[in-house]
Enzyme design. Structure first.
Site, PDB file in Angstrom:
ATOM      1  N   ARG A 146      37.285  51.897  46.260  1.00  0.00           N
ATOM      2  CA  ARG A 146      37.391  52.300  47.662  1.00  0.00           C
ATOM      3  C   ARG A 146      38.720  52.991  47.967  1.00  0.00           C
ATOM      4  O   ARG A 146      38.766  54.034  48.606  1.00  0.00           O
ATOM      5  CB  ARG A 146      37.222  51.071  48.566  1.00  0.00           C
ATOM      6  CG  ARG A 146      35.831  50.447  48.541  1.00  0.00           C
ATOM      7  CD  ARG A 146      35.808  49.206  49.431  1.00  0.00           C
ATOM      8  NE  ARG A 146      34.494  48.610  49.489  1.00  0.00           N
ATOM      9  CZ  ARG A 146      34.036  47.709  48.611  1.00  0.00           C
ATOM     10  NH1 ARG A 146      34.816  47.334  47.608  1.00  0.00           N
ATOM     11  NH2 ARG A 146      32.827  47.201  48.730  1.00  0.00           N
ATOM     12  N   ASP A 166      37.985  55.880  35.673  1.00  0.00           N
ATOM     13  CA  ASP A 166      37.449  54.585  36.089  1.00  0.00           C
ATOM     14  C   ASP A 166      36.325  54.215  35.128  1.00  0.00           C
ATOM     15  O   ASP A 166      35.423  55.025  34.887  1.00  0.00           O
ATOM     16  CB  ASP A 166      36.912  54.643  37.522  1.00  0.00           C
ATOM     17  CG  ASP A 166      36.615  53.264  38.088  1.00  0.00           C
ATOM     18  OD1 ASP A 166      37.311  52.855  39.036  1.00  0.00           O
ATOM     19  OD2 ASP A 166      35.705  52.582  37.582  1.00  0.00           O
ATOM     20  N   ALA A 226      49.011  48.745  44.101  1.00  0.00           N
ATOM     21  CA  ALA A 226      47.896  47.866  43.720  1.00  0.00           C
ATOM     22  C   ALA A 226      48.396  46.459  43.379  1.00  0.00           C
ATOM     23  O   ALA A 226      48.360  45.562  44.213  1.00  0.00           O
ATOM     24  CB  ALA A 226      47.144  48.476  42.541  1.00  0.00           C
ATOM     25  N   ARG A 227      48.886  46.288  42.143  1.00  0.00           N
ATOM     26  CA  ARG A 227      49.358  44.986  41.697  1.00  0.00           C
ATOM     27  C   ARG A 227      50.550  45.171  40.773  1.00  0.00           C
ATOM     28  O   ARG A 227      50.547  46.043  39.892  1.00  0.00           O
ATOM     29  CB  ARG A 227      48.250  44.202  40.961  1.00  0.00           C
ATOM     30  CG  ARG A 227      47.183  43.612  41.870  1.00  0.00           C
ATOM     31  CD  ARG A 227      47.765  42.468  42.711  1.00  0.00           C
ATOM     32  NE  ARG A 227      46.794  41.874  43.600  1.00  0.00           N
ATOM     33  CZ  ARG A 227      46.612  42.233  44.873  1.00  0.00           C
ATOM     34  NH1 ARG A 227      47.316  43.231  45.370  1.00  0.00           N
ATOM     35  NH2 ARG A 227      45.735  41.620  45.633  1.00  0.00           N
ATOM     36  N   ASP A 251      55.167  49.450  45.853  1.00  0.00           N
ATOM     37  CA  ASP A 251      54.928  48.460  46.903  1.00  0.00           C
ATOM     38  C   ASP A 251      54.760  47.068  46.322  1.00  0.00           C
ATOM     39  O   ASP A 251      54.759  46.086  47.067  1.00  0.00           O
ATOM     40  CB  ASP A 251      53.685  48.850  47.710  1.00  0.00           C
ATOM     41  CG  ASP A 251      53.455  47.931  48.898  1.00  0.00           C
ATOM     42  OD1 ASP A 251      54.427  47.627  49.610  1.00  0.00           O
ATOM     43  OD2 ASP A 251      52.296  47.499  49.105  1.00  0.00           O
ATOM     44  N   GLU A 256      57.870  38.854  43.145  1.00  0.00           N
ATOM     45  CA  GLU A 256      58.055  39.285  44.525  1.00  0.00           C
ATOM     46  C   GLU A 256      58.681  38.169  45.361  1.00  0.00           C
ATOM     47  O   GLU A 256      58.111  37.075  45.449  1.00  0.00           O
ATOM     48  CB  GLU A 256      56.709  39.712  45.121  1.00  0.00           C
ATOM     49  CG  GLU A 256      56.127  40.945  44.427  1.00  0.00           C
ATOM     50  CD  GLU A 256      54.806  41.391  45.023  1.00  0.00           C
ATOM     51  OE1 GLU A 256      54.241  40.658  45.873  1.00  0.00           O
ATOM     52  OE2 GLU A 256      54.321  42.465  44.647  1.00  0.00           O
ATOM     53  N   HIS A 274      55.654  44.870  49.466  1.00  0.00           N
ATOM     54  CA  HIS A 274      54.224  44.554  49.457  1.00  0.00           C
ATOM     55  C   HIS A 274      53.637  44.692  50.868  1.00  0.00           C
ATOM     56  O   HIS A 274      53.139  43.729  51.466  1.00  0.00           O
ATOM     57  CB  HIS A 274      53.978  43.150  48.907  1.00  0.00           C
ATOM     58  CG  HIS A 274      52.605  42.997  48.306  1.00  0.00           C
ATOM     59  ND1 HIS A 274      52.341  42.168  47.245  1.00  0.00           N
ATOM     60  CD2 HIS A 274      51.417  43.566  48.621  1.00  0.00           C
ATOM     61  CE1 HIS A 274      51.059  42.228  46.923  1.00  0.00           C
ATOM     62  NE2 HIS A 274      50.480  43.076  47.756  1.00  0.00           N
TER      63      HIS A 274
END
Length: 520
Positions: A146, A166, A226-227, A251, A256, A274
């Site tokens: 998405r 993907d 994302a991660r 981000d 973290e 984040h």
């Protein structure tokens, strides 16, 4: 699928007020307790059927084991990194997220970082203030879900060429968004910018590393919203120091907030704490979505966002409820009629008929629930039963075959125990589950799979039923129904519906070869 009862929900973090309002409007009691430490959460969680979290609450295995009544863990966001999904699955708890709640916010932050990087001065002569246009540049999007799709459509507006990778999204689908798919090996050297939008899993940890950066254009710029961990942070720092990477927008981090400030303080890094989902709109959407998803599940309408129970997504229909009951009943009958005490080692579940084509997955789970339900210390349900079967060393195979009669649908089950095969076939007729065949004995009239059922194996003779009836009567048990096999030769299975189960099956053992009983 039968509705799942959720009466009480704990919200352990700040979520949009609509979440609580929607749950309470649908008769669910809600308690909000924020900033609990682990001990407080361990003590509190015992009292609830559902838990709603964002990212701060760590739903560890200890928390899950302490949750005696928990049936659903709802994450108001996309990732479930803070939830021990394996532990939840083994306990039969559904883990649910909101897959689209923060899509727009995360995509917009990604685009913001891409634009910021394009205007960031890479030279040591900061007085030049010389940026670069995005127009005509190549953007590589790793992960075309998405968020990846939304990033592509926005950056195409700047005249960027969008390419991507993907392993799941079909190439023709991504092509319809204007994204040309290719392998990662083809993608790396073409990109001026790279953004990642994959989950964090073993195959994506360190996806961008020393070897990857060496294959990229010198000065490539990367974004990770994302991660933390998808980009190898030490490799990224080395690439920034050598100029192989011209800049990074981050981000997320492995730790973290990051204690090692080397990346955060690098002049060519733009960092955020984040913030991908931190917009009013995203938080409102995620809070509302998770509440609506829980309510739909409770009402038996549909299952959306379940990360550990995808097989159940097709199980929310009036027809599926009876099919699940059928599977559990056939499994229970086979379990009771297996004469050996040794555990079974193999299960084959086969659905037959066009009407059963979409039910094979949850039918497999429901049969296993019936087979394992009487195992000591085992509490199987449709979510955890495959895991329990695997832990018990049981091999499970499932399949589907067509039928000459497209309207007919049956479920055939075979189990192997101690080298012996035991089979049963069932169906749903007149809106209720029935048994058609057991151990090679095809019943003249289908056996209604409800109530107290007594199965016995014997050779046909005129006195058999009267002898069995007399023996049951002596034990105070009345016959309510009788089903005989169509065949009359050899040792065959019979079924008697009885008013109550026998206290001792030994009362019949002088009359029959095998005997078993079960309540459904």
């Amino acid at each position: 699928m039968a509705p799942i009862s959720i009466r009480t929900v704990l919200i352990s973090e700040s979520v949009d007020p609509r979440c609580r309002a929607i749950l309470e409007e649908n008769g669910i009691r809600v308690t909000e307790k924020q900033s609990m430490n682990k001990d407080e959460l361990l003590a509190e969680i015992r009292n609830y059927d559902g838990l709603v979290v964002r990212s701060a609450t760590k739903v560890t295995a200890d928390v899950i084991h302490a949750a005696d009544n928990l049936k659903i863990i709802g994450r108001a966001g996309t990732g479930v990194d803070n939830v021990d999904v394996d532990a939840a699955t083994k306990k039969g708890i559904i883990v649910m997220n909101t897959p689209s709640g923060n899509t727009i916010s995360a995509a917009e932050l990604t685009c913001t970082l891409l634009m910021s990087l394009s205007r960031q001065d890479e030279s040591c002569f900061l007085w030049t203030f010389m940026g670069a246009e995005l127009y005509g540049k190549v953007l590589g999007i790793v992960g075309l879900g998405r968020i990846g799709k939304e990033v592509a459509s926005r950056m195409q507006s700047f005249g960027m060429r969008t390419i991507g990778y993907d392993p799941i999204t079909p190439t023709e689908v991504s092509a319809s968004w204007g994204v040309e798919q290719m392998s990662l090996e083809q993608l790396w050297p073409l990109c001026d910018y790279i953004t990642v939008h994959t989950p964090l899993m073993p195959s994506t940890v360190g996806l961008l590393n020393d070897e990857t950066f060496a294959k990229c254009k010198r000065g490539v710029k990367v974004v990770n919203c994302a991660r933390g961990g998808i980009i190898d942070e030490t490799a990224l720092l080395r690439a920034l120091q050598t100029g192989q990477c011209g800049g990074a927008g981050l981000d997320v981090f492995v730790e973290e907030p990051p204690k090692d400030r080397s990346l955060v303080e690098h002049p060519n890094v733009i960092s955020c704490p984040h913030l991908g989902a931190s917009t009013k709109e995203a938080q409102a959407r995620c809070g509302e979505d998770i509440a609506l998803q829980i309510v739909d599940m409770v009402n038996g309408k549909k299952l959306v966002g379940a990360v550990n129970a995808q097989v159940l997504a097709s199980a929310f229909s009036p027809e599926s409820h009876q099919l699940i009951k059928l599977g559990e009943a056939v499994g229970a009958v086979l379990k009771s009629c297996t004469s050996t005490e040794k555990p079974f080692s193999h299960v084959q579940i086969t659905t037959q008929g066009d009407c059963m084509k979409s039910s094979t997955g949850y039918m497999t789970n429901s049969v296993l629930v019936g087979l394992l339900n009487r195992k000591s210390g085992c509490c199987p349900n449709l979510i955890n039963v495959l895991s329990l079967a695997k832990d018990s060393g049981i091999t499970v195979n499932q399949g589907h075959c067509g039928s000459d009669d497209a309207t007919s649908g049956v479920c055939k089950v075979e189990i192997m125990s101690n080298g012996c095969s035991h089979k049963a076939t069932g169906s749903v007729q007149g809106g209720a589950p029935v048994l058609l065949e057991l151990g090679g004995s095809m019943f003249r009239q289908p056996v209604s799979l409800t109530g107290n059922l007594l199965f016995f194996k014997a050779s046909a003779n005129p006195q058999l039923l009267s002898s069995v009836a007399a023996s049951l009567a002596s034990e105070g048990v009345e016959i309510e129904s009788f089903s005989a096999p169509a065949d009359r030769t050899g040792d065959l299975w019979y079924c008697v519906g009885v008013s109550s189960l026998l206290r001792d099956l030994g009362a019949l053992k002088s009359l029959v070869k095998e005997v078993a009983q079960v309540t459904i």
